[in-house]
Scaffold this motif. Structure first.
Motif, PDB file in Angstrom:
ATOM      1  N   LYS A   1      30.018  52.277  50.038  1.00  0.00           N
ATOM      2  CA  LYS A   1      30.007  52.643  48.624  1.00  0.00           C
ATOM      3  C   LYS A   1      29.683  51.424  47.763  1.00  0.00           C
ATOM      4  CE  LYS A   1      31.313  56.993  49.080  1.00  0.00           C
ATOM      5  NZ  LYS A   1      31.563  57.077  50.535  1.00  0.00           N
ATOM      6  N   ILE A   2      29.218  51.694  46.547  1.00  0.00           N
ATOM      7  CA  ILE A   2      28.976  50.651  45.551  1.00  0.00           C
ATOM      8  C   ILE A   2      30.164  50.636  44.590  1.00  0.00           C
ATOM      9  CG2 ILE A   2      27.459  49.826  43.713  1.00  0.00           C
ATOM     10  CD1 ILE A   2      25.166  51.289  45.126  1.00  0.00           C
ATOM     11  N   VAL A   3      30.812  49.486  44.505  1.00  0.00           N
ATOM     12  CA  VAL A   3      32.041  49.350  43.723  1.00  0.00           C
ATOM     13  C   VAL A   3      31.813  48.374  42.581  1.00  0.00           C
ATOM     14  CG1 VAL A   3      34.454  48.577  43.780  1.00  0.00           C
ATOM     15  CG2 VAL A   3      33.498  49.847  45.729  1.00  0.00           C
TER      16      VAL A   3
ATOM     17  N   GLN B   1      28.033  40.608  50.176  1.00  0.00           N
ATOM     18  CA  GLN B   1      27.918  41.905  49.507  1.00  0.00           C
ATOM     19  C   GLN B   1      28.483  41.901  48.089  1.00  0.00           C
ATOM     20  OE1 GLN B   1      30.193  40.823  51.801  1.00  0.00           O
ATOM     21  NE2 GLN B   1      31.021  42.640  52.816  1.00  0.00           N
ATOM     22  N   THR B   2      28.977  40.731  47.638  1.00  0.00           N
ATOM     23  CA  THR B   2      29.518  40.629  46.282  1.00  0.00           C
ATOM     24  C   THR B   2      28.547  39.907  45.361  1.00  0.00           C
ATOM     25  OG1 THR B   2      30.669  38.539  46.725  1.00  0.00           O
ATOM     26  CG2 THR B   2      31.893  40.580  47.141  1.00  0.00           C
ATOM     27  N   THR B   3      28.453  40.391  44.123  1.00  0.00           N
ATOM     28  CA  THR B   3      27.735  39.699  43.056  1.00  0.00           C
ATOM     29  C   THR B   3      28.617  39.727  41.818  1.00  0.00           C
ATOM     30  OG1 THR B   3      26.612  41.733  42.359  1.00  0.00           O
ATOM     31  CG2 THR B   3      25.444  40.313  43.924  1.00  0.00           C
ATOM     32  N   PHE B   4      28.380  38.778  40.910  1.00  0.00           N
ATOM     33  CA  PHE B   4      29.219  38.681  39.719  1.00  0.00           C
ATOM     34  C   PHE B   4      28.345  38.448  38.488  1.00  0.00           C
ATOM     35  CE2 PHE B   4      31.755  37.501  43.353  1.00  0.00           C
ATOM     36  CZ  PHE B   4      32.916  38.238  43.149  1.00  0.00           C
TER      37      PHE B   4
ATOM     38  N   ASN C   1      28.263  47.280  48.437  1.00  0.00           N
ATOM     39  CA  ASN C   1      28.080  46.253  47.406  1.00  0.00           C
ATOM     40  C   ASN C   1      29.275  46.283  46.468  1.00  0.00           C
ATOM     41  OD1 ASN C   1      24.872  47.402  47.657  1.00  0.00           O
ATOM     42  ND2 ASN C   1      25.210  45.215  47.913  1.00  0.00           N
ATOM     43  N   VAL C   2      29.665  45.115  46.005  1.00  0.00           N
ATOM     44  CA  VAL C   2      30.720  45.005  44.996  1.00  0.00           C
ATOM     45  C   VAL C   2      30.174  44.168  43.853  1.00  0.00           C
ATOM     46  CG1 VAL C   2      33.083  44.313  44.477  1.00  0.00           C
ATOM     47  CG2 VAL C   2      32.493  45.072  46.797  1.00  0.00           C
ATOM     48  N   ILE C   3      30.220  44.731  42.654  1.00  0.00           N
ATOM     49  CA  ILE C   3      29.757  44.019  41.465  1.00  0.00           C
ATOM     50  C   ILE C   3      30.984  43.669  40.627  1.00  0.00           C
ATOM     51  CG2 ILE C   3      28.256  44.103  39.438  1.00  0.00           C
ATOM     52  CD1 ILE C   3      26.792  46.459  40.888  1.00  0.00           C
ATOM     53  N   GLY C   4      31.291  42.395  40.559  1.00  0.00           N
ATOM     54  CA  GLY C   4      32.408  41.947  39.737  1.00  0.00           C
ATOM     55  C   GLY C   4      31.924  41.602  38.344  1.00  0.00           C
ATOM     56  N   ILE C   5      32.639  42.101  37.337  1.00  0.00           N
ATOM     57  CA  ILE C   5      32.252  41.878  35.938  1.00  0.00           C
ATOM     58  C   ILE C   5      33.439  41.305  35.178  1.00  0.00           C
ATOM     59  CG2 ILE C   5      31.558  43.010  33.789  1.00  0.00           C
ATOM     60  CD1 ILE C   5      29.980  44.994  35.470  1.00  0.00           C
ATOM     61  N   ASP C   6      33.197  40.233  34.444  1.00  0.00           N
ATOM     62  CA  ASP C   6      34.243  39.642  33.614  1.00  0.00           C
ATOM     63  C   ASP C   6      33.604  39.087  32.349  1.00  0.00           C
ATOM     64  OD1 ASP C   6      37.330  38.818  34.298  1.00  0.00           O
ATOM     65  OD2 ASP C   6      36.444  37.495  32.794  1.00  0.00           O
ATOM     66  N   PHE C   7      34.374  39.062  31.257  1.00  0.00           N
ATOM     67  CA  PHE C   7      33.804  38.584  29.993  1.00  0.00           C
ATOM     68  C   PHE C   7      33.839  37.068  29.881  1.00  0.00           C
ATOM     69  CE2 PHE C   7      37.720  38.481  26.933  1.00  0.00           C
ATOM     70  CZ  PHE C   7      38.499  37.907  27.918  1.00  0.00           C
ATOM     71  N   SER C   8      34.516  36.403  30.840  1.00  0.00           N
ATOM     72  CA  SER C   8      34.632  34.956  30.816  1.00  0.00           C
ATOM     73  C   SER C   8      33.586  34.311  31.718  1.00  0.00           C
ATOM     74  CB  SER C   8      36.025  34.522  31.270  1.00  0.00           C
ATOM     75  OG  SER C   8      36.063  33.140  31.544  1.00  0.00           O
ATOM     76  N   GLU C   9      32.761  33.464  31.142  1.00  0.00           N
ATOM     77  CA  GLU C   9      31.752  32.744  31.922  1.00  0.00           C
ATOM     78  C   GLU C   9      32.399  31.912  33.022  1.00  0.00           C
ATOM     79  OE1 GLU C   9      28.396  29.193  31.215  1.00  0.00           O
ATOM     80  OE2 GLU C   9      29.545  30.014  29.529  1.00  0.00           O
ATOM     81  N   HIS C  10      33.534  31.277  32.704  1.00  0.00           N
ATOM     82  CA  HIS C  10      34.198  30.419  33.676  1.00  0.00           C
ATOM     83  C   HIS C  10      34.776  31.232  34.829  1.00  0.00           C
ATOM     84  CE1 HIS C  10      33.576  26.996  31.147  1.00  0.00           C
ATOM     85  NE2 HIS C  10      34.292  27.504  30.156  1.00  0.00           N
ATOM     86  N   MET C  11      35.323  32.412  34.526  1.00  0.00           N
ATOM     87  CA  MET C  11      35.858  33.271  35.585  1.00  0.00           C
ATOM     88  C   MET C  11      34.743  33.728  36.516  1.00  0.00           C
ATOM     89  SD  MET C  11      39.205  33.782  35.312  1.00  0.00           S
ATOM     90  CE  MET C  11      40.544  33.716  34.114  1.00  0.00           C
ATOM     91  N   VAL C  12      33.611  34.109  35.945  1.00  0.00           N
ATOM     92  CA  VAL C  12      32.474  34.562  36.754  1.00  0.00           C
ATOM     93  C   VAL C  12      31.996  33.440  37.673  1.00  0.00           C
ATOM     94  CG1 VAL C  12      30.056  35.280  36.658  1.00  0.00           C
ATOM     95  CG2 VAL C  12      31.737  36.357  35.146  1.00  0.00           C
ATOM     96  N   LYS C  13      31.909  32.239  37.140  1.00  0.00           N
ATOM     97  CA  LYS C  13      31.484  31.095  37.944  1.00  0.00           C
ATOM     98  C   LYS C  13      32.446  30.856  39.099  1.00  0.00           C
ATOM     99  CE  LYS C  13      30.467  26.142  37.653  1.00  0.00           C
ATOM    100  NZ  LYS C  13      30.422  24.946  36.760  1.00  0.00           N
ATOM    101  N   THR C  14      33.748  30.923  38.819  1.00  0.00           N
ATOM    102  CA  THR C  14      34.749  30.724  39.870  1.00  0.00           C
ATOM    103  C   THR C  14      34.664  31.819  40.917  1.00  0.00           C
ATOM    104  OG1 THR C  14      36.257  29.582  38.367  1.00  0.00           O
ATOM    105  CG2 THR C  14      37.216  30.555  40.341  1.00  0.00           C
ATOM    106  N   ALA C  15      34.491  33.068  40.474  1.00  0.00           N
ATOM    107  CA  ALA C  15      34.385  34.190  41.411  1.00  0.00           C
ATOM    108  C   ALA C  15      33.210  33.991  42.365  1.00  0.00           C
ATOM    109  CB  ALA C  15      34.239  35.493  40.646  1.00  0.00           C
ATOM    110  N   ARG C  16      32.111  33.526  41.841  1.00  0.00           N
ATOM    111  CA  ARG C  16      30.944  33.274  42.705  1.00  0.00           C
ATOM    112  C   ARG C  16      31.248  32.184  43.730  1.00  0.00           C
ATOM    113  NH1 ARG C  16      26.814  33.197  37.617  1.00  0.00           N
ATOM    114  NH2 ARG C  16      26.339  35.441  37.527  1.00  0.00           N
TER     115      ARG C  16
END
Length: 259
Positions: free
Chosen positions: A36-38, A82-85, A59-74
């Protein structure tokens, strides 16, 4: 003062835990994740995005409004291809319509003033019969007494003012269910869930976690002297334990796109 999710110094505060096995087991009983795509909205450092990948999501698409959080998640998810942010918010995710099989929002809706815009956005991006899973705390969860495993209860016993903070933002069970139904979702289940947050080898490890306010936005409402008082209170109740098992109580709503 409230936590600033856009501050670089907080970029790892929601990135260092591992997801508890009981959460994984619970999710597997609710929905079939395989291939599934999450979308993980409000993903923070990607802790649960990685868990969805481990459960078999295509696939998992992580979405956050914080640029710093997205960078850390990556950075933390480099071993999960299978993850993208990407940056986005709860009302404007940037996802294509009908492109997602399951949307997950953990500890997100209590930050929203109005759920309708978020729920409408999730309805838009979900495929037909897609699932929407919300995990958040109600006031019934928040006001449970403190104990050897429910450490969070001591926060509110030490500082009753925090209950007022929570009362202004926490959803009620009925409120979430009503607004889900009004926005085109069929409620599948609604239940309280107890999740192991972390296991500490000793009190020193817990003290370090509390002092750093790691992964607990409510502690940013306390100043350093108040944090010290809280640590001393926890020491009185918990220092004899080894390990210390911290558990949190949540409400989880599972809904399905209905039209």
């Amino acid at each position: 003062m409230p936590i600033d999710f856009h501050d670089e110094k907080n970029k790892s505060t929601y990135a260092t835990r591992s997801v508890a096995k009981e959460w994984m087991d619970f999710i597997e009983k609710q929905v079939d994740i395989k291939n599934k795509i999450v979308a993980d909205i409000g993903c923070g450092g990607g802790i649960y995005s990685r868990a969805w990948a481990e459960l078999g999501a295509k696939n998992v698409i992580g979405i956050d409004f914080s640029e710093h959080m997205v960078k850390t998640a990556r950075e933390k998810s480099i071993d999960y291809p299978q993850t993208t942010f990407q940056q986005g918010n709860a009302e404007k995710t940037g996802l294509a319509s009908s492109s997602i099989d399951l949307v997950f929002e953990r500890a997100l809706i209590h930050h929203l003033v109005d759920y309708n815009n978020n729920f409408q956005e999730i309805h838009r991006v979900l495929s037909d019969k897609g699932y929407f899973i919300i995990q958040d705390r109600t006031m019934e969860n928040v006001t449970l007494p403190g104990g050897e495993q429910h450490l969070r209860g001591f926060f509110f016993e030490c500082f009753p003012k925090l209950i007022d903070v929570e009362a202004k933002r926490r959803p009620t069970q009925k409120q979430v269910e009503t607004e889900l139904q009004q926005n085109g979702f069929k409620l599948v289940s609604s239940q309280v869930f107890c999740e192991t947050r972390r296991i500490y080898d000793n009190f020193s490890s817990l003290e370090q976690d509390i002092s750093a306010r790691t992964g607990r936005s409510i502690l940013h409402e306390l100043d350093d002297n108040q944090i010290t008082f809280l640590v001393n209170t926890l020491r009185h109740h918990l220092s004899h334990l080894s390990p210390i098992i911290e558990q949190d109580y949540w409400h989880i709503w599972v809904a399905q796109k209905n039209r």
